[in-house]
Design a protein around this motif. Structure first.
Motif, PDB file in Angstrom:
ATOM      1  N   ASP A  64     -36.853 -47.395  -3.843  1.00 36.61           N
ATOM      2  CA  ASP A  64     -37.913 -48.268  -3.865  1.00 36.61           C
ATOM      3  C   ASP A  64     -37.451 -49.662  -3.801  1.00 36.61           C
ATOM      4  N   SER A  65     -35.982 -50.008  -4.105  1.00 34.36           N
ATOM      5  CA  SER A  65     -35.598 -51.312  -3.955  1.00 34.36           C
ATOM      6  C   SER A  65     -34.030 -51.048  -3.523  1.00 34.36           C
ATOM      7  N   LEU A  66     -33.340 -52.046  -2.760  1.00 39.98           N
ATOM      8  CA  LEU A  66     -32.214 -52.097  -2.341  1.00 39.98           C
ATOM      9  C   LEU A  66     -31.262 -51.983  -3.581  1.00 39.98           C
ATOM     10  N   PRO A  67     -31.289 -52.648  -4.775  1.00 40.93           N
ATOM     11  CA  PRO A  67     -30.284 -52.455  -5.782  1.00 40.93           C
ATOM     12  C   PRO A  67     -30.571 -50.946  -6.454  1.00 40.93           C
ATOM     13  N   ARG A  83     -34.816 -56.979   7.686  1.00 43.96           N
ATOM     14  CA  ARG A  83     -34.524 -58.390   7.189  1.00 43.96           C
ATOM     15  C   ARG A  83     -35.386 -58.655   5.765  1.00 43.96           C
ATOM     16  N   ALA A  84     -36.591 -58.196   5.863  1.00 47.81           N
ATOM     17  CA  ALA A  84     -37.358 -58.359   4.458  1.00 47.81           C
ATOM     18  C   ALA A  84     -36.591 -57.748   3.360  1.00 47.81           C
ATOM     19  N   ILE A  85     -36.021 -56.421   3.689  1.00 48.54           N
ATOM     20  CA  ILE A  85     -35.386 -55.621   2.295  1.00 48.54           C
ATOM     21  C   ILE A  85     -34.156 -56.431   2.046  1.00 48.54           C
ATOM     22  N   PHE A  86     -33.398 -57.197   2.921  1.00 49.85           N
ATOM     23  CA  PHE A  86     -32.025 -57.797   2.463  1.00 49.85           C
ATOM     24  C   PHE A  86     -32.412 -59.265   2.007  1.00 49.85           C
ATOM     25  N   GLU A 123     -35.142 -59.645   0.224  1.00 51.31           N
ATOM     26  CA  GLU A 123     -35.409 -59.493  -1.264  1.00 51.31           C
ATOM     27  C   GLU A 123     -34.650 -59.253  -2.199  1.00 51.31           C
ATOM     28  N   ALA A 124     -33.549 -58.603  -1.976  1.00 52.60           N
ATOM     29  CA  ALA A 124     -32.350 -58.273  -2.591  1.00 52.60           C
ATOM     30  C   ALA A 124     -31.724 -59.582  -2.830  1.00 52.60           C
TER      31      ALA A 124
END
Length: 301
Positions: free
Chosen positions: A163-166, A292-295, A297-298
């Motif tokens: 649900d998130s990159l981390p 791009r949005a995923i990177f 946000e992280a």
């Protein structure tokens, strides 16, 4: 069929070295180019781990219904080859590098985790999958080899871990750290090798087309496929400061229902290309924007 990304880069490195006045490389005779050199250097423990890997490969078709669907098989797309690019900074001191260090991960782990999050966002259900290539030259010496010594590796995560990159990065690191660096990916090659070596070439070509329709195209509707070429800097040192930037574009594979991604590094940047065709350009743009949005946000967390 002739060479992979690292093989092409080996040719580039040797060309640069010769242009800079270097001496030709002493090549072994005969020069080993096929995957047999990988299996002959495994050792007893490696063959035992490879046996377990072969069992996993035999069971892989059973995983297919449980993987998230990212495309539907259809007619080959029309138009010329196109690509859309995502470029992020991963050098020392950047937020994404700090994220990797906090999870004991590599930039490759970060890439796989980001693609897992992307699959979760563009699919409705199922485990999120990513298939990527790995260079197996670490099993042999460092002599320049224009050959295809790449293997395919897969990672499939529960949706709750992507649900998130981390969160996805932590899970990818946990899974990849348990794999044997010297064996991972070899099983996928060996699983098909006996058929290729023991069957007449004309029949192999027909069987390959059949396997592509019945298995590869179905597999390519699940997850994402990335050719992970890796950092280009070591291959370009002979050109000195003349090289300002470098990347690979392509391949675009028309029969595949999903775009083929290409990942390269140069300097402090990670560059990812979504390769497809004019007909699929809107889908490429959506995927690139989402990644791009995923990177982003992280990097802000």
């Amino acid at each position: 069929a002739v060479t992979d990304g690292a093989g092409a880069l080996a040719a580039v490195r040797e060309l640069g070295r010769l242009l800079a006045g270097g001496a030709p490389v002493e090549r072994p005779c005969p020069l080993e180019r096929n995957v047999g050199i990988l299996f002959r250097r495994l050792g007893a423990a490696g063959w035992l781990r490879l046996g377990a890997g072969l069992l996993r490969e035999a069971l892989r078709p059973l995983e297919l219904p449980f993987l998230a669907r990212t495309a539907r098989a259809g007619p080959p797309p029309r138009g010329a080859a196109v690509w859309r690019t995502v470029r992020v900074e991963v050098g020392e001191g950047t937020p994404l590098r700090a994220l990797c260090r906090s999870r004991n991960g590599t930039v490759n782990d970060l890439l796989v985790a980001a693609l897992a999050v992307l699959v979760r966002r563009v699919s409705a259900r199922g485990r999120v999958g990513c298939f990527y290539t790995a260079d197996l030259r670490r099993l042999v010496d460092d002599a320049p080899r224009v050959a295809n010594l790449s293997a395919a590796i897969s990672v499939a995560l529960p949706r709750s871990c992507a649900d998130s990159l981390p969160a996805a990065l932590a899970e990818v690191v946990r899974r990849t750290s348990r794999r044997s660096a010297g064996v991972t990916g070899l099983a996928a090659i060996l699983f098909n090798l006996p058929l290729i070596l023991c069957t007449p070439h004309g029949l192999v070509r027909r069987l390959t087309r059949l396997v592509f329709r019945l298995w590869i195209r179905r597999l390519a509707t699940r997850g994402l496929l990335v050719t992970n070429i890796g950092p280009l800097d070591p291959w370009l040192t002979s050109f000195g400061g003349m090289v300002r930037d470098a990347t690979f574009v392509g391949p675009s594979v028309r029969p595949l229902p999903i775009p083929v991604l290409t990942a390269t590094g140069f300097g402090d940047a990670l560059t990812i290309h979504f390769n497809g065709y004019e007909e699929t350009a809107p889908a490429l743009e959506r995927l690139a924007a989402e990644l791009r949005a995923i990177f982003g946000e992280a990097a802000r967390t």
